[in-house]
Design a protein around this motif. Structure first.
Motif, mmCIF file in Angstrom:
data_model
loop_
_atom_site.group_PDB
_atom_site.id
_atom_site.type_symbol
_atom_site.label_atom_id
_atom_site.label_comp_id
_atom_site.label_asym_id
_atom_site.label_seq_id
_atom_site.Cartn_x
_atom_site.Cartn_y
_atom_site.Cartn_z
ATOM 1 N N LEU A 1 35.190 44.094 51.852
ATOM 2 C CA LEU A 1 35.544 44.632 50.542
ATOM 3 C C LEU A 1 37.047 44.576 50.304
ATOM 4 O O LEU A 1 37.491 44.267 49.193
ATOM 5 N N TRP A 2 37.834 44.831 51.336
ATOM 6 C CA TRP A 2 39.280 44.831 51.134
ATOM 7 C C TRP A 2 39.811 43.434 50.817
ATOM 8 O O TRP A 2 40.848 43.307 50.157
ATOM 9 N N HIS A 3 39.081 42.402 51.242
ATOM 10 C CA HIS A 3 39.488 41.036 50.897
ATOM 11 C C HIS A 3 39.411 40.824 49.381
ATOM 12 O O HIS A 3 40.311 40.234 48.777
ATOM 13 N N ILE A 4 38.312 41.290 48.774
ATOM 14 C CA ILE A 4 38.124 41.133 47.330
ATOM 15 C C ILE A 4 39.211 41.879 46.565
ATOM 16 O O ILE A 4 39.843 41.345 45.642
ATOM 17 N N THR A 5 39.444 43.132 46.961
ATOM 18 C CA THR A 5 40.455 43.950 46.288
ATOM 19 C C THR A 5 41.839 43.355 46.459
ATOM 20 O O THR A 5 42.640 43.323 45.513
ATOM 21 N N ALA A 6 42.130 42.859 47.659
ATOM 22 C CA ALA A 6 43.449 42.268 47.924
ATOM 23 C C ALA A 6 43.684 41.037 47.060
ATOM 24 O O ALA A 6 44.787 40.839 46.524
ATOM 25 N N VAL A 7 42.659 40.204 46.894
ATOM 26 C CA VAL A 7 42.798 38.994 46.069
ATOM 27 C C VAL A 7 43.115 39.372 44.622
ATOM 28 O O VAL A 7 43.993 38.775 43.983
ATOM 29 N N ILE A 8 42.414 40.380 44.093
ATOM 30 C CA ILE A 8 42.650 40.802 42.704
ATOM 31 C C ILE A 8 44.062 41.347 42.539
ATOM 32 O O ILE A 8 44.763 41.037 41.558
ATOM 33 N N LEU A 9 44.522 42.153 43.502
ATOM 34 C CA LEU A 9 45.872 42.711 43.423
ATOM 35 C C LEU A 9 46.941 41.626 43.552
ATOM 36 O O LEU A 9 47.959 41.651 42.844
ATOM 37 N N ILE A 10 46.712 40.671 44.444
ATOM 38 C CA ILE A 10 47.675 39.575 44.622
ATOM 39 C C ILE A 10 47.765 38.729 43.351
ATOM 40 O O ILE A 10 48.857 38.307 42.938
ATOM 41 N N MET A 11 46.627 38.496 42.713
ATOM 42 C CA MET A 11 46.642 37.745 41.450
ATOM 43 C C MET A 11 47.458 38.479 40.392
ATOM 44 O O MET A 11 48.189 37.853 39.607
ATOM 45 N N ASP A 12 47.347 39.808 40.352
ATOM 46 C CA ASP A 12 48.154 40.589 39.415
ATOM 47 C C ASP A 12 49.637 40.428 39.711
ATOM 48 O O ASP A 12 50.451 40.248 38.803
ATOM 49 N N LEU A 13 49.996 40.506 40.994
ATOM 50 C CA LEU A 13 51.401 40.384 41.380
ATOM 51 C C LEU A 13 51.953 38.995 41.078
ATOM 52 O O LEU A 13 53.100 38.847 40.627
ATOM 53 N N MET A 14 51.139 37.970 41.308
ATOM 54 C CA MET A 14 51.585 36.597 41.074
ATOM 55 C C MET A 14 51.816 36.318 39.588
ATOM 56 O O MET A 14 52.683 35.519 39.212
ATOM 57 N N GLN A 15 51.038 36.980 38.728
ATOM 58 C CA GLN A 15 51.152 36.733 37.292
ATOM 59 C C GLN A 15 52.054 37.750 36.594
ATOM 60 O O GLN A 15 52.124 37.778 35.372
ATOM 61 N N PHE A 16 52.714 38.566 37.390
ATOM 62 C CA PHE A 16 53.485 39.687 36.837
ATOM 63 C C PHE A 16 54.501 39.244 35.793
ATOM 64 O O PHE A 16 54.658 39.861 34.747
ATOM 65 N N ARG A 17 55.212 38.159 36.059
ATOM 66 C CA ARG A 17 56.275 37.711 35.160
ATOM 67 C C ARG A 17 55.864 36.501 34.314
ATOM 68 O O ARG A 17 56.684 35.945 33.583
ATOM 69 N N LEU A 18 54.594 36.096 34.440
ATOM 70 C CA LEU A 18 54.140 34.922 33.692
ATOM 71 C C LEU A 18 53.640 35.280 32.293
ATOM 72 O O LEU A 18 53.579 34.432 31.414
ATOM 73 N N GLY A 19 53.256 36.510 32.099
ATOM 74 C CA GLY A 19 52.708 36.931 30.817
ATOM 75 C C GLY A 19 51.890 38.197 30.984
ATOM 76 O O GLY A 19 51.450 38.528 32.093
ATOM 77 N N ASN A 20 51.709 38.932 29.886
ATOM 78 C CA ASN A 20 50.957 40.185 29.899
ATOM 79 C C ASN A 20 51.510 41.139 30.956
ATOM 80 O O ASN A 20 50.770 41.743 31.739
ATOM 81 N N THR A 21 52.832 41.269 30.981
ATOM 82 C CA THR A 21 53.471 42.126 31.971
ATOM 83 C C THR A 21 52.987 43.561 31.863
ATOM 84 O O THR A 21 52.748 44.227 32.877
ATOM 85 N N GLY A 22 52.825 44.042 30.638
ATOM 86 C CA GLY A 22 52.356 45.410 30.449
ATOM 87 C C GLY A 22 50.968 45.628 31.026
ATOM 88 O O GLY A 22 50.689 46.667 31.632
ATOM 89 N N GLY A 23 50.100 44.629 30.849
ATOM 90 C CA GLY A 23 48.759 44.736 31.407
ATOM 91 C C GLY A 23 48.784 44.794 32.922
ATOM 92 O O GLY A 23 48.053 45.586 33.541
#
Length: 287
Positions: A162-184
């Motif tokens: 389960l932690w693998h799934i959660t980690a992937v979602i969080l990493i995707m958020d971090l990777m896209q942090f400055r690419l767009g939808n920063t507030g989201g």
């Protein structure tokens, strides 16, 4: 029974998670009618629904710290969020109560909203957000913090932790942090943080969902009291008629047994496996 009655029945027996999904879908359908701008192909949510970073709108509409978590700006946005909500709610409700689930959903949305507004205020940026992602991330992270090594079977992949799934979602958020939808992404990570804190506090004996639970219990008890009639006090004065309440208990037990058998059938074979009589029985009981 028609489709509408089936939907009503599934709403009543589906639990709080399914009811939240119904509310999110319902709000999206309403927003399609009221707020979708076909000229620009996008939604134009008013200040009294979307959470805005400008001080004036949310001072006049403080409820937007919660309402924004029930609206979405596209079909894919809604679909992905509801898919993750359905997945994470099944995990969370395996170990925690429905009141804790609802309390975490509300409180994490409010917390993430404050973080979003505060961040954009200091950045001197004007924007707004909608979406249930922050609340959903809180639920997923809380369940993951409790059972990180739980095996989850994914199609085409197989068993993963389960932690693998959660980690992937969080990493995707971090990777896209400055690419767009920063507030989201700020709200997503804030919701995840709140989910972690929620479980750690619960582990130490502090249930952060208690204020929401207290409000729910207050209105539930108020509703029950309003249904009481003076005739119940009159029955207490009698000494002989003892058989009547016994008959009620037996009837209730038989009905409950039938409900349990039908719910077991739903969990094993799905709702569509029910006969017409079983669906009608559940619908009558749910009224």
């Amino acid at each position: 029974m028609n489709i509408l009655e089936d939907l009503k029945l599934q709403y009543k027996i589906g639990g709080i998670a399914h009811q939240l999904i119904y509310w999110n879908v319902g709000c999206f359908l309403v927003s399609l009618i009221l707020f979708y701008q076909s000229q620009i192909g996008d939604f134009d949510f008013p200040f009294w629904i979307a959470l805005k970073t400008d001080p004036t709108p949310f001072l006049y509409a403080p409820w937007t710290f919660l309402t924004y978590a029930f609206f979405h700006d596209g079909v894919l946005h809604l679909f992905f969020n509801m898919m993750v909500l359905n997945f994470s709610s099944q995990l969370f409700l395996t170990y925690f109560t429905q009141k804790q689930f609802l309390g975490l959903y509300f409180l994490s949305a409010i917390f993430a909203g404050f973080v979003f507004v505060g961040s954009y205020y200091f950045l001197n940026v004007s924007s707004g957000i909608v979406g249930a992602s922050a609340a959903i991330m809180a639920i997923l992270v809380a369940a993951t913090t409790y059972q990180p090594l739980m095996n989850v079977r994914l199609m085409l992949i197989g068993n993963v932790k389960l932690w693998h799934i959660t980690a992937v979602i969080l990493i995707m958020d971090l990777m896209q942090f400055r690419l767009g939808n920063t507030g989201g992404h700020i709200s997503h990570l804030s919701g995840a943080f709140f989910g972690f804190v929620f479980f750690k506090m619960l582990q130490n004996g502090y249930d952060l969902s208690m204020p929401v639970t207290a409000v729910i219990d207050f209105f539930s008890n108020l509703f029950r009291k309003s249904n009481k009639t003076p005739f119940k006090k009159v029955h207490k004065n009698y000494t002989k008629p003892v058989e009547k309440p016994t008959a009620r208990v037996v009837t209730k037990d038989k009905s409950q047994q039938q409900i349990d058998e039908i719910l077991d059938k739903i969990s094993q074979s799905g709702y569509d496996s029910l006969t017409k009589d079983e669906k009608e029985f559940l619908f009558k009981v749910g009224k």
